[in-house]
Design a protein around this motif. Structure first.
Motif, PDB file in Angstrom:
ATOM      1  N   ILE A   1       0.951  -1.195   0.067  1.00  0.00           N
ATOM      2  CA  ILE A   1       0.108  -0.041   0.068  1.00  0.00           C
ATOM      3  C   ILE A   1       0.944   1.145  -0.121  1.00  0.00           C
ATOM      4  O   ILE A   1       0.306   2.154  -0.953  1.00  0.00           O
ATOM      5  N   ALA A   2       1.873   1.335   0.847  1.00  0.00           N
ATOM      6  CA  ALA A   2       2.858   2.255   1.091  1.00  0.00           C
ATOM      7  C   ALA A   2       3.570   2.687  -0.421  1.00  0.00           C
ATOM      8  O   ALA A   2       3.598   3.787  -0.959  1.00  0.00           O
ATOM      9  N   LEU A   3       3.982   1.783  -1.078  1.00  0.00           N
ATOM     10  CA  LEU A   3       4.401   1.841  -2.293  1.00  0.00           C
ATOM     11  C   LEU A   3       3.623   2.438  -3.285  1.00  0.00           C
ATOM     12  O   LEU A   3       4.107   3.195  -4.201  1.00  0.00           O
ATOM     13  N   LEU A   4       2.424   1.894  -3.425  1.00  0.00           N
ATOM     14  CA  LEU A   4       1.369   2.264  -4.333  1.00  0.00           C
ATOM     15  C   LEU A   4       1.062   3.872  -4.009  1.00  0.00           C
ATOM     16  O   LEU A   4       1.004   4.630  -4.853  1.00  0.00           O
ATOM     17  N   ASP A   5       1.028   4.287  -2.874  1.00  0.00           N
ATOM     18  CA  ASP A   5       0.915   5.605  -2.274  1.00  0.00           C
ATOM     19  C   ASP A   5       1.913   6.541  -2.860  1.00  0.00           C
ATOM     20  O   ASP A   5       1.722   7.610  -3.331  1.00  0.00           O
ATOM     21  N   ASP A   6       3.161   5.999  -2.547  1.00  0.00           N
ATOM     22  CA  ASP A   6       4.183   6.766  -3.262  1.00  0.00           C
ATOM     23  C   ASP A   6       4.212   6.893  -4.523  1.00  0.00           C
ATOM     24  O   ASP A   6       4.686   7.964  -5.296  1.00  0.00           O
ATOM     25  N   THR A   7       3.986   5.830  -5.356  1.00  0.00           N
ATOM     26  CA  THR A   7       3.832   5.930  -6.739  1.00  0.00           C
ATOM     27  C   THR A   7       2.617   7.037  -7.405  1.00  0.00           C
ATOM     28  O   THR A   7       3.112   7.511  -8.188  1.00  0.00           O
ATOM     29  N   ILE A   8       1.535   6.978  -6.758  1.00  0.00           N
ATOM     30  CA  ILE A   8       0.688   7.863  -7.099  1.00  0.00           C
ATOM     31  C   ILE A   8       1.032   9.288  -6.955  1.00  0.00           C
ATOM     32  O   ILE A   8       0.967  10.281  -7.504  1.00  0.00           O
ATOM     33  N   LYS A   9       1.901   9.547  -5.646  1.00  0.00           N
ATOM     34  CA  LYS A   9       2.337  11.138  -5.459  1.00  0.00           C
ATOM     35  C   LYS A   9       3.198  11.138  -6.208  1.00  0.00           C
ATOM     36  O   LYS A   9       3.163  12.441  -6.851  1.00  0.00           O
ATOM     37  N   ALA A  10       4.127  10.388  -6.728  1.00  0.00           N
ATOM     38  CA  ALA A  10       5.226  10.896  -7.804  1.00  0.00           C
ATOM     39  C   ALA A  10       4.537  11.083  -9.029  1.00  0.00           C
ATOM     40  O   ALA A  10       5.135  12.007  -9.694  1.00  0.00           O
ATOM     41  N   THR A  11       3.428  10.454  -9.532  1.00  0.00           N
ATOM     42  CA  THR A  11       3.154  10.502 -10.582  1.00  0.00           C
ATOM     43  C   THR A  11       2.160  11.863 -10.753  1.00  0.00           C
ATOM     44  O   THR A  11       2.134  12.531 -11.702  1.00  0.00           O
ATOM     45  N   GLN A  12       1.735  12.023  -9.500  1.00  0.00           N
ATOM     46  CA  GLN A  12       0.953  13.431  -9.740  1.00  0.00           C
ATOM     47  C   GLN A  12       1.762  14.483  -9.728  1.00  0.00           C
ATOM     48  O   GLN A  12       1.390  15.659 -10.443  1.00  0.00           O
ATOM     49  N   LEU A  13       2.871  14.305  -8.994  1.00  0.00           N
ATOM     50  CA  LEU A  13       4.226  15.737  -9.297  1.00  0.00           C
ATOM     51  C   LEU A  13       4.529  15.909 -10.597  1.00  0.00           C
ATOM     52  O   LEU A  13       4.695  16.799 -10.976  1.00  0.00           O
ATOM     53  N   SER A  14       4.804  14.444 -11.329  1.00  0.00           N
ATOM     54  CA  SER A  14       5.306  14.522 -12.499  1.00  0.00           C
ATOM     55  C   SER A  14       4.204  15.081 -13.700  1.00  0.00           C
ATOM     56  O   SER A  14       4.544  15.944 -14.581  1.00  0.00           O
ATOM     57  N   ILE A  15       2.890  14.870 -13.376  1.00  0.00           N
ATOM     58  CA  ILE A  15       1.954  15.452 -14.137  1.00  0.00           C
ATOM     59  C   ILE A  15       1.960  16.711 -14.036  1.00  0.00           C
ATOM     60  O   ILE A  15       1.673  17.658 -14.818  1.00  0.00           O
ATOM     61  N   GLY A  16       1.987  17.472 -12.620  1.00  0.00           N
ATOM     62  CA  GLY A  16       2.014  19.021 -12.468  1.00  0.00           C
ATOM     63  C   GLY A  16       3.112  19.599 -13.101  1.00  0.00           C
ATOM     64  O   GLY A  16       2.885  20.622 -13.768  1.00  0.00           O
ATOM     65  N   GLY A  17       4.252  19.009 -12.965  1.00  0.00           N
ATOM     66  CA  GLY A  17       5.500  19.546 -13.655  1.00  0.00           C
ATOM     67  C   GLY A  17       5.259  19.590 -15.209  1.00  0.00           C
ATOM     68  O   GLY A  17       5.507  20.657 -15.859  1.00  0.00           O
ATOM     69  N   LEU A  18       4.562  18.688 -15.818  1.00  0.00           N
ATOM     70  CA  LEU A  18       4.697  18.492 -17.228  1.00  0.00           C
ATOM     71  C   LEU A  18       3.474  19.710 -17.527  1.00  0.00           C
ATOM     72  O   LEU A  18       3.658  20.263 -18.941  1.00  0.00           O
ATOM     73  N   ARG A  19       2.452  19.829 -16.883  1.00  0.00           N
ATOM     74  CA  ARG A  19       1.521  20.765 -17.126  1.00  0.00           C
ATOM     75  C   ARG A  19       2.004  22.180 -17.226  1.00  0.00           C
ATOM     76  O   ARG A  19       1.855  22.712 -18.160  1.00  0.00           O
ATOM     77  N   GLN A  20       2.809  22.710 -16.163  1.00  0.00           N
ATOM     78  CA  GLN A  20       3.689  23.887 -16.137  1.00  0.00           C
ATOM     79  C   GLN A  20       4.286  24.053 -17.266  1.00  0.00           C
ATOM     80  O   GLN A  20       4.367  25.155 -17.961  1.00  0.00           O
ATOM     81  N   SER A  21       5.226  22.975 -17.535  1.00  0.00           N
ATOM     82  CA  SER A  21       6.153  23.042 -18.639  1.00  0.00           C
ATOM     83  C   SER A  21       5.469  23.423 -20.217  1.00  0.00           C
ATOM     84  O   SER A  21       5.904  24.250 -20.973  1.00  0.00           O
ATOM     85  N   LEU A  22       4.204  22.440 -20.249  1.00  0.00           N
ATOM     86  CA  LEU A  22       3.662  22.538 -21.567  1.00  0.00           C
ATOM     87  C   LEU A  22       2.777  23.830 -21.758  1.00  0.00           C
ATOM     88  O   LEU A  22       2.908  24.339 -22.772  1.00  0.00           O
ATOM     89  N   ILE A  23       2.398  24.708 -20.536  1.00  0.00           N
ATOM     90  CA  ILE A  23       1.740  25.683 -20.429  1.00  0.00           C
ATOM     91  C   ILE A  23       2.899  26.970 -21.064  1.00  0.00           C
ATOM     92  O   ILE A  23       2.512  27.739 -21.941  1.00  0.00           O
ATOM     93  N   SER A  24       4.000  26.829 -20.594  1.00  0.00           N
ATOM     94  CA  SER A  24       5.326  27.515 -20.822  1.00  0.00           C
ATOM     95  C   SER A  24       5.626  27.588 -22.548  1.00  0.00           C
ATOM     96  O   SER A  24       5.584  28.575 -22.974  1.00  0.00           O
ATOM     97  N   LEU A  25       5.557  26.313 -22.875  1.00  0.00           N
ATOM     98  CA  LEU A  25       5.704  26.129 -24.181  1.00  0.00           C
ATOM     99  C   LEU A  25       4.689  26.668 -25.112  1.00  0.00           C
ATOM    100  O   LEU A  25       4.987  27.293 -26.238  1.00  0.00           O
ATOM    101  N   LEU A  26       3.374  26.401 -24.665  1.00  0.00           N
ATOM    102  CA  LEU A  26       2.314  26.887 -25.390  1.00  0.00           C
ATOM    103  C   LEU A  26       2.549  28.469 -25.481  1.00  0.00           C
ATOM    104  O   LEU A  26       1.889  29.127 -26.748  1.00  0.00           O
ATOM    105  N   ARG A  27       2.584  29.048 -24.375  1.00  0.00           N
ATOM    106  CA  ARG A  27       2.760  30.620 -24.373  1.00  0.00           C
ATOM    107  C   ARG A  27       3.769  31.114 -25.181  1.00  0.00           C
ATOM    108  O   ARG A  27       3.552  32.037 -26.096  1.00  0.00           O
TER     109      ARG A  27
END
Length: 221
Positions: free
Chosen positions: A123-149
């Motif tokens: 359970i702990a491993l899956l929770d850590d994986t979910i958090k890491a994926t959420q952070l990665s998605i957040g970073g990709l969103r910000q980067s993509l917004i900057s590129l689109l700008r």
């Protein structure tokens, strides 16, 4: 009284045994009804053309239905039935293997707390994986917004969007979609492991009895 009826019984038995063969065959004779070219056909003999058809069989003596015979299966239906039988056999094997695992589980853990600890690392491993994926998605969103700008500013200035910028936008957008799909899968896995734990606990309690939740010494006075 038994001596009185004995000769009668013997006489009846002898009469039946000595009855003409035709009379005995009449008792066994059957009548058949089947569908042929959309109409119901009945007769005292079944033609070769109807042997694979669904039919009802009757006693010629009593007129009562003696059996219902289904039509012969097509090759496709036989193949489907064989495949279904294989699936059912595999399911039975899986259920038997699951029961063996559940009994082994009951022998492996002394208390429910031990069982929960066995699941906690997953359970702990899956929770850590979910958090890491959420952070990665957040970073990709910000980067993509900057590129689109940047691409939008180039278009507003009447310039062509550089090929490398357009390629990076496409790459990051595809990666964002991939990460979002992974997050959905991770969350489904997380829900499944919760359900698996709950099932394991119920099974454990059923196998171990009401004292399963108590740890060593918990019930001592």
């Amino acid at each position: 009284m038994n001596k009185l009826y004995a000769p009668i019984a013997l006489a009846l038995t002898a009469a039946l045994l000595s009855a003409p063969a035709g009379a005995q065959e009449a008792v066994k004779k059957k009548l058949y009804c089947w569908n042929e070219a959309g109409r119901k056909v009945c007769g005292d003999a079944l033609p070769a053309s109807a042997t694979d058809s669904a039919r009802t069989e009757f006693s010629a003596k009593s007129g009562m239905t003696t059996s219902q015979v289904g039509r012969a299966l097509t090759p496709e239906e036989r193949a489907a039935a064989a495949a279904q039988a294989t699936i059912e056999q595999q399911t039975q094997f899986q259920l038997a293997a699951q029961r063996m695992r559940e009994h082994a589980m009951a022998e492996s853990y002394a208390t429910e707390a031990d069982l929960r600890r066995a699941f906690s690392s997953r359970i702990a491993l899956l929770d850590d994986t979910i958090k890491a994926t959420q952070l990665s998605i957040g970073g990709l969103r910000q980067s993509l917004i900057s590129l689109l700008r940047q691409a939008g500013e180039a278009e507003l200035a009447g310039k062509r969007v550089p090929a490398n910028l357009a390629g990076t936008i496409t790459t990051q957008h595809n990666e964002l979609i991939r990460q979002q799909a992974m997050l959905v899968t991770h969350r489904q896995d997380r829900g499944e492991i919760d359900a698996e734990l709950e099932h394991a606990l119920q099974t454990y309690r059923a196998l171990k009895g009401p004292k399963a939740a108590a740890g060593p010494g918990d019930g001592d006075a």
